[in-house]
Design an enzyme around this catalytic site. Structure first.
Site, PDB file in Angstrom:
ATOM      1  N   CYS A  15       0.845  -1.200   0.000  1.00 30.72           N
ATOM      2  CA  CYS A  15       0.000   0.000   0.000  1.00 30.72           C
ATOM      3  C   CYS A  15       0.876   1.244   0.000  1.00 30.72           C
ATOM      4  CB  CYS A  15      -0.921  -0.001   1.225  1.00 30.72           C
ATOM      5  SG  CYS A  15      -2.220   1.264   1.150  1.00 30.72           S
ATOM      6  N   SER A 122     -12.354   4.728  -0.374  1.00 33.75           N
ATOM      7  CA  SER A 122     -12.123   4.902   1.062  1.00 33.75           C
ATOM      8  C   SER A 122     -11.953   6.378   1.394  1.00 33.75           C
ATOM      9  CB  SER A 122     -10.879   4.121   1.491  1.00 33.75           C
ATOM     10  OG  SER A 122     -11.071   2.736   1.323  1.00 33.75           O
ATOM     11  N   ARG A 134      -5.474   8.873   7.779  1.00 40.91           N
ATOM     12  CA  ARG A 134      -5.172   8.366   6.442  1.00 40.91           C
ATOM     13  C   ARG A 134      -4.053   9.178   5.789  1.00 40.91           C
ATOM     14  NH1 ARG A 134      -8.506   4.448   5.014  1.00 40.91           N
ATOM     15  NH2 ARG A 134      -7.851   4.592   2.834  1.00 40.91           N
ATOM     16  N   ASP A 277     -11.428 -12.237   4.922  1.00 41.98           N
ATOM     17  CA  ASP A 277     -10.496 -11.115   4.818  1.00 41.98           C
ATOM     18  C   ASP A 277      -9.861 -10.765   6.159  1.00 41.98           C
ATOM     19  OD1 ASP A 277      -9.159  -9.125   3.466  1.00 41.98           O
ATOM     20  OD2 ASP A 277     -10.754  -7.650   3.697  1.00 41.98           O
ATOM     21  N   CYS A 320     -31.730 -12.967  24.332  1.00 44.07           N
ATOM     22  CA  CYS A 320     -31.837 -11.543  23.971  1.00 44.07           C
ATOM     23  C   CYS A 320     -32.976 -11.324  22.979  1.00 44.07           C
ATOM     24  CB  CYS A 320     -30.524 -11.061  23.356  1.00 44.07           C
ATOM     25  SG  CYS A 320     -30.566  -9.330  22.836  1.00 44.07           S
ATOM     26  N   CYS A 330     -20.716  -9.882  13.644  1.00 46.08           N
ATOM     27  CA  CYS A 330     -19.551 -10.422  12.945  1.00 46.08           C
ATOM     28  C   CYS A 330     -18.624 -11.179  13.890  1.00 46.08           C
ATOM     29  CB  CYS A 330     -18.788  -9.284  12.273  1.00 46.08           C
ATOM     30  SG  CYS A 330     -17.263  -9.801  11.452  1.00 46.08           S
TER      31      CYS A 330
END
EC number: 1.8.98.7
Length: 370
Positions: A15, A122, A134, A277, A320, A330
């Site tokens: 990157c 992004s 960033r 990922d 719940c 997730c």
């Protein structure tokens, strides 16, 4: 096989930015090989040929990173050539690209438009918020380059959405972030939780998104979004869209919102394949796409183990009232200790408070879009 979707890293972990919160940087630091470099032509062709031969109906190639544009425009031109060459079954092919936008120029924008790529850009909001985390590899701000990329996408009619990482600072200034995106007429937004490095103590970094901050963020963002909906100015926010899908259809199309994992077929630049990922680690390497079929990769013991681990429901979740909407969330937000059972979602309390706050209005939106 049924339709196939791949998430591909053509430049591996490479990157040209050094974002403070990059989860993939922390992952690659914990592999035997940090970066596999740029994907070679023979790996690219093997992958394309494999998918087009084995998929039925349609297939999806999603390019991420690292920064995928580091592979060069020629790489993606070669991709299109290979897709045309090997698509003897006349499959519908979907291509997408997630980029930091800093390398986008007229040539890139024209290519992405002509080849109908769906692009994720992004961008963390207005200048002062975006530039906080960033920076490029030299420590320089990147906002102006990203804003320029958005302008080029509009000029060339590239279909794109915005991906915004929610940090502690973002959560405190959601009004500024939403206002900026609205002023720019960005209609498709995705807000993703900033992730602390895997298996490290949560909440210790300046950027770390703590549950109390995430609660405020969700409530405030929802208020802005709902007001726009009532005024006929509907904005697509992926998380809210996912909740509406769950209400109306019983499940969401967004990974991470259905409570259990699937195999994402994440392909590193050397052809190695992983199930997710967030777990591109040596431990979860399934094999290589050059010498294994997609079915063989899916049927590996490691893939079955990875998926099976996500099926255990926490005792708190079982009782719940929001479980049918949340489904535990997730796996990455439930995984705190290596080789241990998944825990309660780190943002459990945030979701509970948000659902109490927003659910009646979510139902109202759902009833209006049926």
């Amino acid at each position: 096989m049924p339709p196939l979707s791949l998430l591909i890293k053509p430049a591996s972990s490479g990157c040209n930015l050094k974002c403070t919160y990059c989860f993939y940087h922390s992952l690659s630091d914990n592999r035997n090989v940090k970066s596999y470099g740029i994907m070679r032509d023979e790996v690219l062709e093997s992958m394309v040929k494999r998918v087009l031969n084995e998929a039925n109906g349609h297939c999806s190639f999603a390019f991420q990173g690292g920064e995928p544009t580091l592979a060069g425009l020629e790489f993606f031109e070669k991709l299109m050539e290979l897709q045309r060459k090997h698509n003897y079954k006349n499959l519908k092919i979907y291509n997408s690209l997630q980029t930091n936008g800093t390398l986008i120029d007229e040539s890139w924008a024209k290519f992405l438009s002509e080849n109908k790529f769906l692009v994720g850009l992004s961008m963390d909001g207005p200048k002062e918020i975006h530039n906080l985390n960033r920076k490029d590899c030299c420590g320089l701000d990147t906002f102006s380059k990203v804003e320029r990329a958005a302008e080029l996408f509009k000029k060339y009619k590239v279909e794109f959405n915005i991906l915004c990482v929610v940090t502690s600072n973002t959560a405190r200034h959601v009004n500024k972030v939403y206002k900026y995106f609205k002023e720019k007429d960005f209609k498709f937004l995705q807000f993703i939780n900033c992730l602390d490095p895997l298996y490290e103590e949560k909440g210790k970094y300046n950027y770390s998104l703590k549950p109390k901050d995430y609660t405020k963020f969700l409530k405030n963002l929802f208020d802005f979004w709902y007001e726009d909906f009532l005024n006929g100015n509907r904005v697509s926010i992926r998380y809210f869209d996912g909740l509406l899908e769950t209400i109306l259809l019983g499940k969401s199309s967004s990974c991470g919102m259905n409570g259990t994992c699937t195999c994402q077929f994440v392909v590193e630049s050397d052809g190695s394949v992983y199930p997710c990922d967030f777990y591109v680690l040596d431990k979860w390497r399934l094999g290589n796409i050059q010498d294994m079929t997609m079915k063989e990769l899916f049927e590996t013991n490691k893939n079955h183990e990875f998926i099976k681990l996500s099926f255990k429901v926490h005792e708190e979740c079982k009782k719940c009232k929001w479980f049918r909407l949340c489904k535990g969330g997730c796996r990455r937000c439930r995984d705190s200790k290596e080789d241990s059972a998944l825990e309660l979602n780190y943002y459990c309390q945030s979701y509970k408070e948000f659902f109490e706050y927003a659910f009646p209005r979510l139902i109202n939106v759902a009833n209006n879009i049926k």
